[in-house]
Design an enzyme around this catalytic site. Structure first.
Site, mmCIF file in Angstrom:
data_model
loop_
_atom_site.group_PDB
_atom_site.id
_atom_site.type_symbol
_atom_site.label_atom_id
_atom_site.label_comp_id
_atom_site.label_asym_id
_atom_site.label_seq_id
_atom_site.Cartn_x
_atom_site.Cartn_y
_atom_site.Cartn_z
ATOM 1 N N VAL A 15 28.282 31.118 60.485
ATOM 2 C CA VAL A 15 28.301 30.403 61.768
ATOM 3 C C VAL A 15 27.531 31.159 62.852
ATOM 4 C CG1 VAL A 15 30.391 29.087 61.300
ATOM 5 C CG2 VAL A 15 30.588 31.355 62.339
ATOM 6 N N ARG A 16 26.842 32.228 62.440
ATOM 7 C CA ARG A 16 25.982 32.990 63.354
ATOM 8 C C ARG A 16 26.767 33.550 64.540
ATOM 9 N NH1 ARG A 16 23.093 33.587 59.050
ATOM 10 N NH2 ARG A 16 21.446 32.065 58.666
ATOM 11 N N ASN A 40 27.413 39.146 57.544
ATOM 12 C CA ASN A 40 26.064 39.722 57.656
ATOM 13 C C ASN A 40 25.365 39.264 58.939
ATOM 14 O OD1 ASN A 40 25.950 37.103 56.520
ATOM 15 N ND2 ASN A 40 23.951 37.499 55.596
ATOM 16 N N ASP A 239 27.669 27.877 51.896
ATOM 17 C CA ASP A 239 26.600 28.802 52.276
ATOM 18 C C ASP A 239 25.686 28.157 53.312
ATOM 19 O OD1 ASP A 239 25.171 31.174 52.371
ATOM 20 O OD2 ASP A 239 23.963 30.740 50.593
#
Length: 339
Positions: A15-16, A40, A239
């Site tokens: 989801v940044r 990440n 993903d």
């Protein structure tokens, strides 16, 4: 024709952060009850404190949605840090082999090194779940297969550690899941519905570029078969990984497919096409609840009907566009109500 899905779970989601998070989170937090959130970020979630701060950002921008947080596997994960994380409700570790995907430059370079195995031993004792981007350096279509020896070693060495092969992409990996009691996997929409032809069979389509790569028709068909029968060791993990179009149209294209806005309608369409709608509930939720022992999740009912849904060409993040998988296409199913 209608179907109601109860408590959908996305077992692998990006989801940044910052303004991008605010632009994309709703596409997952509204229809899904929970999601395993990937660590990440540009500043990876390497410890409990950073992870909890990020969880707070997600909770601030969503409602009736449970982010299931994961720690970025790194050498700094001492027993004390893992105990602290577990006490704070974090139950997932995400292992990235160094350099294998977006923001994996801080990943693990020696997958079978002494420190890695020491951390995994502690993780097993504490009841963590290990999620792994299962690729090793080599020819691009064989990277997952080349990681099999590592997966076998992990499965044998840590029999009580649940190990999730994230975004399964190679049909040759199926045998591993069936061989080892503690090996499981997630499947994406794109790996069960697309092949390399969608990426580069005509003009190169950067919005279908992901890691691990979508592969051959044989891979797609074998993986789809697992999904359609809701194999009990498989859960859905999208993903979904958004990037702004300016980056996707650059000379150095980042890997990632933004599928969140279409997931449930597209899965309904796919399962109906193959006369397997009765198994979608298990694939989208029930299996994950069992595999990850999830309870006390937000209750959610998503009613979909067989009515046309025109996929938007993009969504906006400030003045930038984010392309959506299958942009402009018409899907045969649509979300009618979320309760």
């Amino acid at each position: 024709m209608e179907i109601t899905l109860f408590d959908p779970i996305d077992a692998h989601l990006h989801v940044r952060e910052g303004v991008l998070l605010k632009a994309v989170l709703k596409y997952s937090s509204e229809p899904f009850s929970a999601a395993v959130i990937m660590p990440n970020l540009s500043k990876p979630l390497i410890d409990t404190q950073i992870t909890l701060e990020y969880e707070g950002e997600i909770l601030k921008n969503s409602s009736n949605f449970k982010p299931l947080m994961s720690l970025y596997f790194n050498d700094g994960l001492t027993l004390e840090e893992l105990q602290h994380a577990k006490h704070q409700g974090i139950k997932f570790l995400k292992l990235y082999p160094k350099g294998m995907t977006t923001n994996a430059q801080n990943g693990t370079s020696d997958l079978l090194g002494e420190k890695t195995l020491e951390i995994l031993e502690d993780a097993q004792k504490l009841g963590f779940i290990l999620c792994i981007h299962a690729e090793q350096a080599g020819f691009c279509l064989d990277k997952e297969f080349l990681c099999h020896s590592v997966l076998e070693t992990f499965a044998h060495s840590f029999p009580k550690l649940k190990i999730i092969i994230e975004h399964l992409s190679d049909w040759r990996s199926i045998a591993l899941i069936e061989k080892h009691d503690n090996l499981y996997a997630t499947l994406t929409l794109h790996h069960i519905s697309m092949t390399l032809d969608d990426l580069l069979g005509g003009s190169l389509n950067p919005h279908c570029f992901c890691k691990p790569l979508i592969k051959t028709q044989k891979d797609q068909e074998r993986l789809l078969s697992l999904a359609l029968k809701a194999h009990p060791k498989i859960s859905f993990g999208s993903d979904s990984a958004p990037h702004v179009i300016s980056k996707k149209h650059s000379a150095n294209i980042p890997a990632g497919i933004f599928s969140a806005p279409i997931l449930l309608p597209a899965l309904c369409e796919l399962f109906e096409k193959h006369n397997a709608l009765e198994n979608l509930q298990a694939f989208i939720s029930d299996n994950a609840k069992k595999i990850y022992t999830l309870d006390n999740l937000p209750s959610k009912k998503v009613r979909l009907s067989k009515k046309p849904f025109i996929v938007p060409t993009h969504t906006l993040c400030l003045n930038e566009k984010i392309a959506i998988l299958r942009e402009g296409e018409t899907l045969s199913w649509n979300i009618q109500e979320i309760a």
